[in-house]
Design an enzyme around this catalytic site. Structure first.
Site, PDB file in Angstrom:
ATOM      1  N   ASP A  46       0.812  -1.227   0.000  1.00  0.00           N
ATOM      2  CA  ASP A  46       0.000   0.000   0.000  1.00  0.00           C
ATOM      3  C   ASP A  46       0.839   1.268   0.000  1.00  0.00           C
ATOM      4  O   ASP A  46       0.316   2.373   0.111  1.00  0.00           O
ATOM      5  CB  ASP A  46      -0.952   0.010   1.197  1.00  0.00           C
ATOM      6  CG  ASP A  46      -0.218   0.046   2.532  1.00  0.00           C
ATOM      7  OD1 ASP A  46       1.032  -0.089   2.524  1.00  0.00           O
ATOM      8  OD2 ASP A  46      -0.872   0.219   3.576  1.00  0.00           O
ATOM      9  N   GLY A  47       2.181   1.110  -0.104  1.00  0.00           N
ATOM     10  CA  GLY A  47       3.070   2.269  -0.179  1.00  0.00           C
ATOM     11  C   GLY A  47       3.695   2.670   1.138  1.00  0.00           C
ATOM     12  O   GLY A  47       4.555   3.551   1.163  1.00  0.00           O
ATOM     13  N   GLU A  48       3.274   2.045   2.240  1.00  0.00           N
ATOM     14  CA  GLU A  48       3.889   2.364   3.528  1.00  0.00           C
ATOM     15  C   GLU A  48       5.371   1.973   3.523  1.00  0.00           C
ATOM     16  O   GLU A  48       5.755   0.953   2.957  1.00  0.00           O
ATOM     17  CB  GLU A  48       3.181   1.613   4.659  1.00  0.00           C
ATOM     18  CG  GLU A  48       1.817   2.153   4.996  1.00  0.00           C
ATOM     19  CD  GLU A  48       1.206   1.430   6.177  1.00  0.00           C
ATOM     20  OE1 GLU A  48       1.911   0.618   6.819  1.00  0.00           O
ATOM     21  OE2 GLU A  48       0.012   1.674   6.469  1.00  0.00           O
ATOM     22  N   ARG A 105      12.034  25.947  -0.934  1.00  0.00           N
ATOM     23  CA  ARG A 105      11.477  27.129  -1.597  1.00  0.00           C
ATOM     24  C   ARG A 105      10.263  27.680  -0.860  1.00  0.00           C
ATOM     25  O   ARG A 105       9.857  28.824  -1.098  1.00  0.00           O
ATOM     26  CB  ARG A 105      11.107  26.786  -3.049  1.00  0.00           C
ATOM     27  CG  ARG A 105      12.317  26.704  -3.968  1.00  0.00           C
ATOM     28  CD  ARG A 105      11.955  26.215  -5.356  1.00  0.00           C
ATOM     29  NE  ARG A 105      11.740  24.771  -5.397  1.00  0.00           N
ATOM     30  CZ  ARG A 105      11.549  24.083  -6.523  1.00  0.00           C
ATOM     31  NH1 ARG A 105      11.520  24.723  -7.691  1.00  0.00           N
ATOM     32  NH2 ARG A 105      11.390  22.773  -6.486  1.00  0.00           N
ATOM     33  N   LYS A 204      14.748  39.805 -13.213  1.00  0.00           N
ATOM     34  CA  LYS A 204      13.555  39.197 -13.813  1.00  0.00           C
ATOM     35  C   LYS A 204      12.322  39.529 -12.987  1.00  0.00           C
ATOM     36  O   LYS A 204      12.396  39.654 -11.765  1.00  0.00           O
ATOM     37  CB  LYS A 204      13.729  37.678 -13.933  1.00  0.00           C
ATOM     38  CG  LYS A 204      13.849  36.933 -12.610  1.00  0.00           C
ATOM     39  CD  LYS A 204      14.058  35.456 -12.831  1.00  0.00           C
ATOM     40  CE  LYS A 204      14.187  34.725 -11.486  1.00  0.00           C
ATOM     41  NZ  LYS A 204      14.493  33.303 -11.635  1.00  0.00           N
ATOM     42  N   ASP A 230      23.582  29.561  -9.590  1.00  0.00           N
ATOM     43  CA  ASP A 230      22.307  29.478  -8.882  1.00  0.00           C
ATOM     44  C   ASP A 230      22.322  28.252  -7.979  1.00  0.00           C
ATOM     45  O   ASP A 230      23.185  27.376  -8.130  1.00  0.00           O
ATOM     46  CB  ASP A 230      21.144  29.399  -9.872  1.00  0.00           C
ATOM     47  CG  ASP A 230      19.871  30.023  -9.315  1.00  0.00           C
ATOM     48  OD1 ASP A 230      19.812  30.298  -8.102  1.00  0.00           O
ATOM     49  OD2 ASP A 230      18.923  30.235 -10.102  1.00  0.00           O
ATOM     50  N   ASP A 234      15.136  23.920 -11.862  1.00  0.00           N
ATOM     51  CA  ASP A 234      13.981  23.024 -11.886  1.00  0.00           C
ATOM     52  C   ASP A 234      13.582  22.715 -13.332  1.00  0.00           C
ATOM     53  O   ASP A 234      14.020  21.728 -13.911  1.00  0.00           O
ATOM     54  CB  ASP A 234      12.827  23.659 -11.114  1.00  0.00           C
ATOM     55  CG  ASP A 234      11.705  22.669 -10.822  1.00  0.00           C
ATOM     56  OD1 ASP A 234      11.692  21.583 -11.444  1.00  0.00           O
ATOM     57  OD2 ASP A 234      10.833  22.965  -9.996  1.00  0.00           O
ATOM     58  N   ALA A 236      14.260  24.761 -15.896  1.00  0.00           N
ATOM     59  CA  ALA A 236      15.305  25.382 -16.729  1.00  0.00           C
ATOM     60  C   ALA A 236      14.798  26.487 -17.645  1.00  0.00           C
ATOM     61  O   ALA A 236      15.562  27.008 -18.461  1.00  0.00           O
ATOM     62  CB  ALA A 236      16.054  24.324 -17.554  1.00  0.00           C
TER      63      ALA A 236
END
Length: 338
Positions: A46-48, A105, A204, A230, A234, A236
């Site tokens: 189940d992803g656990e 972020r 920017k 930078d 992400d 680009a």
């Protein structure tokens, strides 16, 4: 004589190649074989996430190597569960080595009714039993203050400075360091100071996240080799547009140095079709095959730096000494030779 107990490292699934590289470097430094602690980090149907440590870690100084990169939520949960497993196994100290700190972020409220997720993540890490964090190039320096435990934030700029001096050794007088936005000026100024180069800025303005409405260049870039710096790349989009703008302003060629190559969505295709000569990233995030196969992308190793930082923490010696280029030169001796 009493036995010298070595630091013990354990890794999640986020960046196994980097974890293995760190153990190899530490083995060279220590003159003894250091390997990752035997453990399994797997998922139920189940992803656990389930973690089991197969070695005795009672009283040990443990270091978990785990970037919280894509898939960020899975990798973050792996880190939290590993920390809990080690704490319940009576490890004396648990240090989280997070080469790339996800959710960085979201470090402030930019609009009403929005979260400060970086602070939430910091709270979860502390509550899980982690007593120290080692990371690299946090998106915002104030994130260190979100933690109530020590945070060592390493910088990629000494590595970048060594690489630039090697790759452009006959053309250093033509180098212009460029910040792709006003918020990154401090980072760009730091690199410019290290290589004794002038600084320019791309200003920017965004209409909304991920879209740039207007860009202008502050500074003279004509006939210069522009090196953009930078902390992450992400999709680009901004990076490629900034490269085009710099060429429009007369730059001779444009290169980019980015610490964290997130490179999601159309990023690799954009870089391949862009005017960028090179995009240099580090291996804080495990590179998928499209990134490895892109001729314009080059990957610098961070294992020598992280290995030395882990040993310094374990020995109780200064980590800030690794901020200096002179300290980095012997650590990276021979790495950037052509």
């Amino acid at each position: 004589m009493p036995n010298v107990v070595e630091p013990k490292l354990i890794a999640g699934n986020a960046n196994q190649p980097l974890a293995s590289a760190i153990t190899r470097r530490m083995s060279i430094h220590r003159g003894v074989h250091i390997d990752l602690v035997d453990a399994r980090v797997e998922r139920f149907n189940d992803g656990e996430i389930f973690v089991e440590v197969f070695e005795n870690v009672r009283g040990e100084d443990m270091f978990i190597i785990q970037s919280t990169s894509n898939p960020a939520n899975d990798n973050l949960m792996e880190l939290l569960i590993m920390a809990d497993a080690l704490r319940r196994s009576s490890a004396s100290r648990v240090t989280a080595v997070i080469p790339y700190f996800g959710y960085a972020r979201q470090d402030r409220r930019t609009k009403p009714r929005t979260p400060i997720t970086a602070k939430l993540v910091a709270n979860m890490l502390v509550e899980s039993g982690i007593s120290r964090v080692l990371t690299m190039d946090l998106h915002a320096a104030q994130i260190q203050g979100f933690f109530d435990i020590p945070v060592d934030n390493l910088y990629a700029s000494p590595i970048f400075a060594l690489d630039i001096r090697e790759k452009f050794k006959d053309r250093m007088d033509e180098i212009m360091v460029v910040s792709p936005d006003v918020g990154g000026v401090a980072r760009a100024r730091e690199l410019a100071k290290r290589i004794n180069a002038p600084l320019s800025i791309v200003d920017k303005r965004r209409e909304k996240p991920g879209e740039v409405a207007e860009m202008t260049v502050i500074g003279e870039v004509k006939d210069k080799i522009c090196v953009m710096i930078d902390d992450m790349c992400d999709t680009a989009g901004t990076l490629c547009k900034a490269a085009e703008l710099l060429l429009d302003y007369g730059a001779k060629e444009v290169h980019a140095y980015v610490t964290h190559g997130v490179l999601s969505g159309p990023a690799v295709e954009r870089i391949s079709n862009s005017v960028l000569k090179n995009l240099v990233i580090t291996d804080t995030i495990a590179a998928p095959e499209p990134v490895k196969g892109c001729e314009q992308i080059r990957i610098l190793p961070t294992a020598p730096l992280f290995a030395q930082a882990i040993l310094n923490i374990w020995n109780g010696t200064s980590v800030s000494s690794l901020f200096e280029t002179s300290t980095m030169e012997p650590i990276y001796e021979g790495v950037f030779r052509s």
